[in-house]
Design an enzyme around this catalytic site. Structure first.
Site, PDB file in Angstrom:
ATOM      1  N   ASP A 139       6.908  21.586 -26.588  1.00 56.22           N
ATOM      2  CA  ASP A 139       6.838  20.242 -25.998  1.00 56.22           C
ATOM      3  C   ASP A 139       7.844  20.205 -24.859  1.00 56.22           C
ATOM      4  O   ASP A 139       8.430  21.213 -24.504  1.00 56.22           O
ATOM      5  CB  ASP A 139       7.170  19.161 -27.050  1.00 56.22           C
ATOM      6  CG  ASP A 139       6.543  17.817 -26.688  1.00 56.22           C
ATOM      7  OD1 ASP A 139       6.932  17.249 -25.649  1.00 56.22           O
ATOM      8  OD2 ASP A 139       5.648  17.347 -27.419  1.00 56.22           O
ATOM      9  N   HIS A 171       0.845  -1.202   0.000  1.00 60.55           N
ATOM     10  CA  HIS A 171       0.000   0.000   0.000  1.00 60.55           C
ATOM     11  C   HIS A 171       0.879   1.250   0.000  1.00 60.55           C
ATOM     12  O   HIS A 171       0.696   2.159  -0.816  1.00 60.55           O
ATOM     13  CB  HIS A 171      -0.937   0.002   1.214  1.00 60.55           C
ATOM     14  CG  HIS A 171      -1.589   1.332   1.475  1.00 60.55           C
ATOM     15  ND1 HIS A 171      -2.579   1.844   0.664  1.00 60.55           N
ATOM     16  CD2 HIS A 171      -1.382   2.264   2.444  1.00 60.55           C
ATOM     17  CE1 HIS A 171      -2.947   3.025   1.126  1.00 60.55           C
ATOM     18  NE2 HIS A 171      -2.243   3.312   2.206  1.00 60.55           N
ATOM     19  N   GLU A 175      11.968  13.252  -0.180  1.00 60.31           N
ATOM     20  CA  GLU A 175      10.880  12.603  -0.905  1.00 60.31           C
ATOM     21  C   GLU A 175       9.506  13.121  -0.486  1.00 60.31           C
ATOM     22  O   GLU A 175       8.633  13.327  -1.323  1.00 60.31           O
ATOM     23  CB  GLU A 175      10.958  11.083  -0.686  1.00 60.31           C
ATOM     24  CG  GLU A 175       9.730  10.289  -1.111  1.00 60.31           C
ATOM     25  CD  GLU A 175       9.499  10.262  -2.607  1.00 60.31           C
ATOM     26  OE1 GLU A 175      10.455  10.562  -3.353  1.00 60.31           O
ATOM     27  OE2 GLU A 175       8.378   9.959  -3.026  1.00 60.31           O
ATOM     28  N   THR A 198       6.671  27.032   5.540  1.00 59.96           N
ATOM     29  CA  THR A 198       5.354  26.451   5.318  1.00 59.96           C
ATOM     30  C   THR A 198       4.269  27.393   5.815  1.00 59.96           C
ATOM     31  O   THR A 198       3.225  27.559   5.176  1.00 59.96           O
ATOM     32  CB  THR A 198       5.247  25.095   6.034  1.00 59.96           C
ATOM     33  OG1 THR A 198       6.425  24.344   5.762  1.00 59.96           O
ATOM     34  CG2 THR A 198       4.051  24.316   5.532  1.00 59.96           C
ATOM     35  N   HIS A 240      14.946  13.139  11.889  1.00 57.70           N
ATOM     36  CA  HIS A 240      13.783  13.256  12.781  1.00 57.70           C
ATOM     37  C   HIS A 240      12.846  12.059  12.612  1.00 57.70           C
ATOM     38  O   HIS A 240      11.897  11.919  13.373  1.00 57.70           O
ATOM     39  CB  HIS A 240      13.052  14.596  12.593  1.00 57.70           C
ATOM     40  CG  HIS A 240      12.381  14.769  11.266  1.00 57.70           C
ATOM     41  ND1 HIS A 240      12.258  15.989  10.658  1.00 57.70           N
ATOM     42  CD2 HIS A 240      11.790  13.891  10.428  1.00 57.70           C
ATOM     43  CE1 HIS A 240      11.602  15.843   9.505  1.00 57.70           C
ATOM     44  NE2 HIS A 240      11.320  14.585   9.344  1.00 57.70           N
ATOM     45  N   HIS A 241      13.112  11.231  11.610  1.00 57.21           N
ATOM     46  CA  HIS A 241      12.330   9.990  11.471  1.00 57.21           C
ATOM     47  C   HIS A 241      12.869   8.889  12.374  1.00 57.21           C
ATOM     48  O   HIS A 241      12.305   7.803  12.421  1.00 57.21           O
ATOM     49  CB  HIS A 241      12.356   9.508  10.017  1.00 57.21           C
ATOM     50  CG  HIS A 241      11.691  10.450   9.067  1.00 57.21           C
ATOM     51  ND1 HIS A 241      10.361  10.366   8.753  1.00 57.21           N
ATOM     52  CD2 HIS A 241      12.165  11.512   8.372  1.00 57.21           C
ATOM     53  CE1 HIS A 241      10.042  11.329   7.888  1.00 57.21           C
ATOM     54  NE2 HIS A 241      11.118  12.035   7.660  1.00 57.21           N
ATOM     55  N   SER A 280      -1.561  26.888  -5.501  1.00 56.23           N
ATOM     56  CA  SER A 280      -1.229  28.281  -5.782  1.00 56.23           C
ATOM     57  C   SER A 280      -1.753  28.737  -7.137  1.00 56.23           C
ATOM     58  O   SER A 280      -1.789  29.934  -7.410  1.00 56.23           O
ATOM     59  CB  SER A 280       0.295  28.480  -5.737  1.00 56.23           C
ATOM     60  OG  SER A 280       0.800  28.057  -4.498  1.00 56.23           O
ATOM     61  N   TRP A 283       6.957   0.140   3.972  1.00 52.69           N
ATOM     62  CA  TRP A 283       7.421   0.858   2.780  1.00 52.69           C
ATOM     63  C   TRP A 283       8.789   1.472   2.999  1.00 52.69           C
ATOM     64  O   TRP A 283       9.471   1.839   2.056  1.00 52.69           O
ATOM     65  CB  TRP A 283       6.415   1.917   2.339  1.00 52.69           C
ATOM     66  CG  TRP A 283       6.581   3.257   2.990  1.00 52.69           C
ATOM     67  CD1 TRP A 283       6.044   3.639   4.176  1.00 52.69           C
ATOM     68  CD2 TRP A 283       7.326   4.375   2.496  1.00 52.69           C
ATOM     69  NE1 TRP A 283       6.406   4.930   4.455  1.00 52.69           N
ATOM     70  CE2 TRP A 283       7.193   5.414   3.446  1.00 52.69           C
ATOM     71  CE3 TRP A 283       8.085   4.615   1.351  1.00 52.69           C
ATOM     72  CZ2 TRP A 283       7.802   6.659   3.289  1.00 52.69           C
ATOM     73  CZ3 TRP A 283       8.696   5.855   1.210  1.00 52.69           C
ATOM     74  CH2 TRP A 283       8.550   6.858   2.165  1.00 52.69           C
ATOM     75  N   SER A 288      13.332   6.124 -13.811  1.00 52.31           N
ATOM     76  CA  SER A 288      12.231   6.868 -14.434  1.00 52.31           C
ATOM     77  C   SER A 288      12.124   8.266 -13.836  1.00 52.31           C
ATOM     78  O   SER A 288      12.003   9.261 -14.561  1.00 52.31           O
ATOM     79  CB  SER A 288      10.924   6.099 -14.241  1.00 52.31           C
ATOM     80  OG  SER A 288       9.824   6.927 -14.436  1.00 52.31           O
ATOM     81  N   SER A 289      12.190   8.359 -12.504  1.00 54.13           N
ATOM     82  CA  SER A 289      12.068   9.667 -11.854  1.00 54.13           C
ATOM     83  C   SER A 289      13.218  10.584 -12.236  1.00 54.13           C
ATOM     84  O   SER A 289      13.015  11.781 -12.454  1.00 54.13           O
ATOM     85  CB  SER A 289      12.060   9.512 -10.331  1.00 54.13           C
ATOM     86  OG  SER A 289      10.893   8.878  -9.914  1.00 54.13           O
ATOM     87  N   HIS A 302      13.288  11.970   3.405  1.00 53.33           N
ATOM     88  CA  HIS A 302      12.679  13.231   3.794  1.00 53.33           C
ATOM     89  C   HIS A 302      12.493  14.182   2.629  1.00 53.33           C
ATOM     90  O   HIS A 302      11.388  14.684   2.433  1.00 53.33           O
ATOM     91  CB  HIS A 302      13.320  13.909   4.996  1.00 53.33           C
ATOM     92  CG  HIS A 302      12.317  14.867   5.549  1.00 53.33           C
ATOM     93  ND1 HIS A 302      11.268  14.471   6.327  1.00 53.33           N
ATOM     94  CD2 HIS A 302      12.098  16.169   5.277  1.00 53.33           C
ATOM     95  CE1 HIS A 302      10.464  15.488   6.536  1.00 53.33           C
ATOM     96  NE2 HIS A 302      10.938  16.530   5.918  1.00 53.33           N
ATOM     97  N   LYS A 304       3.563  30.031   3.354  1.00 52.53           N
ATOM     98  CA  LYS A 304       2.684  29.575   2.269  1.00 52.53           C
ATOM     99  C   LYS A 304       1.219  29.599   2.692  1.00 52.53           C
ATOM    100  O   LYS A 304       0.365  30.118   1.979  1.00 52.53           O
ATOM    101  CB  LYS A 304       3.095  28.165   1.836  1.00 52.53           C
ATOM    102  CG  LYS A 304       4.331  28.181   0.980  1.00 52.53           C
ATOM    103  CD  LYS A 304       4.650  26.806   0.468  1.00 52.53           C
ATOM    104  CE  LYS A 304       5.678  26.881  -0.638  1.00 52.53           C
ATOM    105  NZ  LYS A 304       5.162  27.472  -1.882  1.00 52.53           N
TER     106      LYS A 304
END
Lengths: 320, 520
Positions: free
Chosen positions: B99, B70, B249, B322, B296-297, B262, B135, B163-164, B247, B325
């Site tokens: 293009d 998942h 990510e 943040t 921090h994870h 925005s 994950w 790919s990314s 992170h 924003k």
């Protein structure tokens, strides 16, 4: 496709192309084949076949060959505007940046083990209890000539579940352990690679000044230096396995040594092939002019990049 | 062959061989939606099992495979490709380019994704089952104790990382090189800005993820000891390398969402975006900070106190850009002539719920408090508020907003609003109670739980089924629009919308801006 360059379209957008689909088939076949073969070897009865992977790699290589050939032809046909050429330059720059970050992961692992994890395993700082409970008697030094597992007397004396058997080398590749300086391969490899960065630059200058024979000569020398570097690395690996007891299984020293130098060597091989192809293009087809030679220029940037990585390797893997 | 200037090729080869950014964008969007449904189906299995305490439907081992797949499929298969699809469709149209900069590579970036996910999904049917280590695939769960299918998992991560990287290089080259004359950097729509910065993050960290899975591969098959203390390595090393990727990510996922919001909030507030320049700088600041907060994870793995403090303060700093924003979005709406069409509803939903997720993130950033919250359902609630109500809500808003431009037909507004309200309610019923069970001590990634958590878990499961069902409505609405929606040929579908994409015909022609527009 013929009227592409003469339409009002300023930026060349290619027509539909089967190359992406073919490259996908090659890439997926090779990765699937590699995974299957590795699983057969590790989890199966030990027999494994890499045939599928090789088939995939062949498809992939053939597709890349045709892909590059197409782009070269398009450029020779004058389809590439200055703007499109700039896209290639930007693309190559960020590709090299991504390669830098790939090496950063392995350098990061090396620094982490050497400055934090290794000393902690030996009981320094926050790690006092771990050492006492898990790896009693383990002393940290770099190159790590005795793994924690060996320090406690092997797998059977480990408190923790077994995660493999690791036997360390009896001799490392560090400068400190060399008998005589001139026997030290990494030093020769450093000289070779640094020289080759200079020779590829001389070749570039030859091209810029329109001197094709100078370009061919110095590019040929660069390719030869790349091949010599790789040959010496083969010798070094042979020495490591045959006489030093230094293998992939030699604990974290062997792991970081072979992964860093191995991926670097792989990149040198790629760079050598790239430069060799540019040499063949120049010799056989007379490609490149003093103001249009991106294939060569990109390959030479790549070459300088592997050179810079080697300097880092030389410092942190061999000397310090 | 022939005059590709006038329209697409016919049949399957159009999609397989295309070099058109709109075709490729469409494929990305449909692929990501398919992955969203697949990952969602796995989530339904998880919630069905957790409806009641005790073992109900599935084996614990299978449950672990579900939570793992998942997460992987939602992150790498649904959210990331959906925003890449949006980038493909919109960036050339927003900056006045014919293009993407490298069209053939663009096609390749897409086409390696479906087989990579096919391989990943096929691990479910392999001996030993699919990956079951979460994950985040921490070693040694993903090395010493992993099922054999881990090797296929590793290679599929390699492929989708490739790919990314290619997709990002393409976006960077497009934005840097293909802007219409006069389209300076500080005139670019914010969606383009956020994607440029996201692409930079991707090129920087996807190779690090490749490095992490390569070390796993070597540890599993070739006897190295990166993540094994017995050989002098360290399992915690895996977490450092992984989160150095992981992170950034999460900002890779949320920054394009910021960009979408925005674009949409000004359109339906009929006011220009408040504080454009500060939005750009805030995005860049978030991107920079994302590189220095990864640990921090992993507050609870036994880092030295200096490390805990550094990562705690650095993480808290992220609240500043943040906050800028969120402030700017609210100020954009302030005294605007607001209307509440479906895209706007999803954006306001985003704003409220993402802010809640941001605040729980601030709670989690406090190292001493995190020792209590760590690996609890509080964390699950937190990241679903930012991933689902953040990324997925804004993606949904984007689809409703640009769908009329894409296909020249208007979606059904009533159905859209219904979709929003069912989603909004379903989402909150699912995830708000998880804050409470988490704070009360329910750990994540378990198929069974203590009796006192029953009520909240039942609520969660009912909410999840409601939210899941609302996506079927979404799918129906999108297909109904494409097939039989009310045709519109207005260039500017929304009267408050600004930007070059609203100056081309509706539906957008196969090729746009073959000659660059003039931008003043």
């Amino acid at each position: 496709m013929s009227d592409q360059a003469t339409t009002h379209e300023k930026y060349y957008v290619p027509e539909k192309s089967a190359m992406a689909a073919l490259a996908t088939i090659g890439l997926i076949t090779s990765t699937f084949g590699a995974a299957t073969a590795m699983n057969q070897a590790t989890f199966g009865n030990g027999e494994s076949s890499f045939t599928t992977m090789y088939i995939g790699l062949c498809i992939f290589a053939a597709t890349l060959f045709s892909w590059f050939r197409t782009t070269i032809k398009e450029n020779l046909a004058g389809m590439n505007s200055a703007q499109l050429k700039k896209s290639y330059v930007i693309g190559m720059f960020w590709f090299i940046f991504s390669e830098v970050m790939f090496f950063a992961a392995f350098f990061g692992a090396l620094f982490y083990v050497r400055t934090l994890a290794g000393p902690w395993l030996a009981g320094e700082g926050e790690g006092g209890a771990w050492n006492h409970l898990l790896w009693e008697g383990f002393q940290y030094s770099w190159p790590m000539m005795q793994t924690p597992q060996e320090a406690v007397g092997g797998v059977s004396n480990q408190v923790m579940a077994n995660m493999g058997t690791f036997t360390s080398a009896h001799k490392s590749m560090a400068f400190a352990e060399v008998d005589a300086w001139y026997q030290w391969l990494p030093m020769w490899n450093t000289i070779i690679l640094l020289t080759s960065s200079g020779t590829v630059h001389i070749a570039h200058e030859g091209l810029l000044s329109g001197n094709r024979s100078r370009f061919n000569l110095w590019l040929g020398i660069t390719v030869a230096l790349g091949v010599i570097f790789l040959s010496l690395q083969v010798v070094e690996y042979y020495e490591a396995y045959a006489h030093f007891g230094l293998t992939l299984n030699s604990g974290i020293y062997g792991s970081t040594f072979f992964m860093l130098t191995g991926f670097h060597g792989f990149h040198v091989a790629m760079g050598t092939i790239m430069l060799a192809i540019q040499l063949i293009r120049s010799l056989k087809a007379g490609h490149f002019t003093s103001d249009d030679h991106f294939g060569f220029e990109a390959s030479s940037w790549y070459w300088h990049f592997v050179d810079v990585v080697w300097v880092g390797l030389f410092l942190f893997v061999y000397i310090l | 062959m022939g005059d590709h200037h006038h329209g697409p090729a016919k049949g399957l080869s159009r999609w397989l061989f295309t070099t058109n950014h709109k075709d490729i964008g469409t494929m990305y969007l449909w692929f990501s939606f398919a992955m969203f449904i697949l990952g969602g189906a796995f989530a339904m299995i998880i919630r069905a099992e957790l409806f009641q305490p005790g073992m109900q439907l599935v084996e614990p081992a299978f449950f672990n495979q579900m939570t793992t797949l998942h997460g992987l499929i939602m992150v790498f298969g649904a959210i990331m490709p959906s925003f890449v699809g949006l980038a493909n469709w919109m960036i050339p149209m927003m900056i006045g380019a014919p293009d993407m900069a490298l069209p053939r590579m663009n096609n390749w970036s897409f086409w390696i994704l479906p087989p990579a996910f096919l391989i990943l999904a096929s691990t479910l049917f392999m001996e030993g089952g699919a990956p079951a280590f979460g994950w985040t695939f921490y070693a040694p769960l993903s090395t010493t104790y992993a099922p054999p299918s881990v090797t296929y998992f590793i290679f599929s991560i390699h492929v989708l990382g490739l790919s990314s990287i290619m997709g990002s290089i393409n976006i960077i080259a497009t934005v840097m090189n293909m802007r219409a004359p006069g389209m300076t950097y500080m005139k670019m729509p914010l969606f383009v800005w956020t994607w440029l910065i996201t692409a930079f993050l991707l090129v920087a960290v996807m190779p690090v993820l490749a490095g992490a899975v390569t070390m796993m591969l070597m540890d599993i098959h070739f006897g190295t000891s990166f993540f094994s203390a017995a050989g002098g390595g360290d399992p915690v090393l895996f977490q450092h390398v992984f989160w150095f990727f992981g992170h950034p990510e999460v900002y890779i996922i949320i920054l394009p969402a910021f960009g979408v919001v925005s674009q949409i909030i000004p359109a339906f507030s009929r006011k220009p975006l408040f504080g454009y320049a500060s939005m750009v700088y805030a995005t860049a600041a978030i991107a920079f900070l994302s590189f220095i907060v990864w640990a921090h994870h992993m507050y609870t793995v036994g880092m030295p106190i200096a490390g805990e403090l550094f990562f705690m303060y650095a993480t808290m700093l992220i609240a500043v850009p943040t906050g800028v924003k969120v402030f700017n979005w609210i100020t954009t709406m302030w005294r605007g002539s607001m209307t509440f069409e479906t895209p706007m509803l999803f954006c306001i939903g985003f704003l409220v719920l993402f802010t809640i997720g941001g605040f729980t993130g601030l709670m989690l950033s406090i190292a001493p408090a995190d020792f209590q919250y760590h690996d609890s359902y509080f964390v699950v609630a937190h990241f679903h508020y930012v991933m689902v109500a953040g990324a997925v809500f804004s993606m949904t808003a984007a689809v409703y907003y640009w769908l009329p431009k894409w296909c020249g037909r208007m979606y059904n507004e009533t159905m859209g609003k219904t979709h929003f309200w069912i989603s909004f309610i379903g989402f909150n019923v699912t995830f708000f109670p998880q804050h409470f069970v988490g704070l009360a001590g329910m750990p994540r990634r378990i198929p069974d739980y203590a009796l006192q958590f029953t009520d909240f878990n039942m609520m969660s499961s009912i909410g999840a089924f409601i939210y899941g069902a609302s996506q079927i409505l979404f799918l129906y609405n999108v297909i109904a629009t494409i097939v039989a929606g009310k045709p519109t040929s207005e260039e500017k579908v929304w009267d408050g919308a600004e930007g070059l994409e609203w100056t081309v015909a509706t539906p957008a022609p196969y090729h746009t801006f073959e000659t660059p527009p003039a931008v003043r």
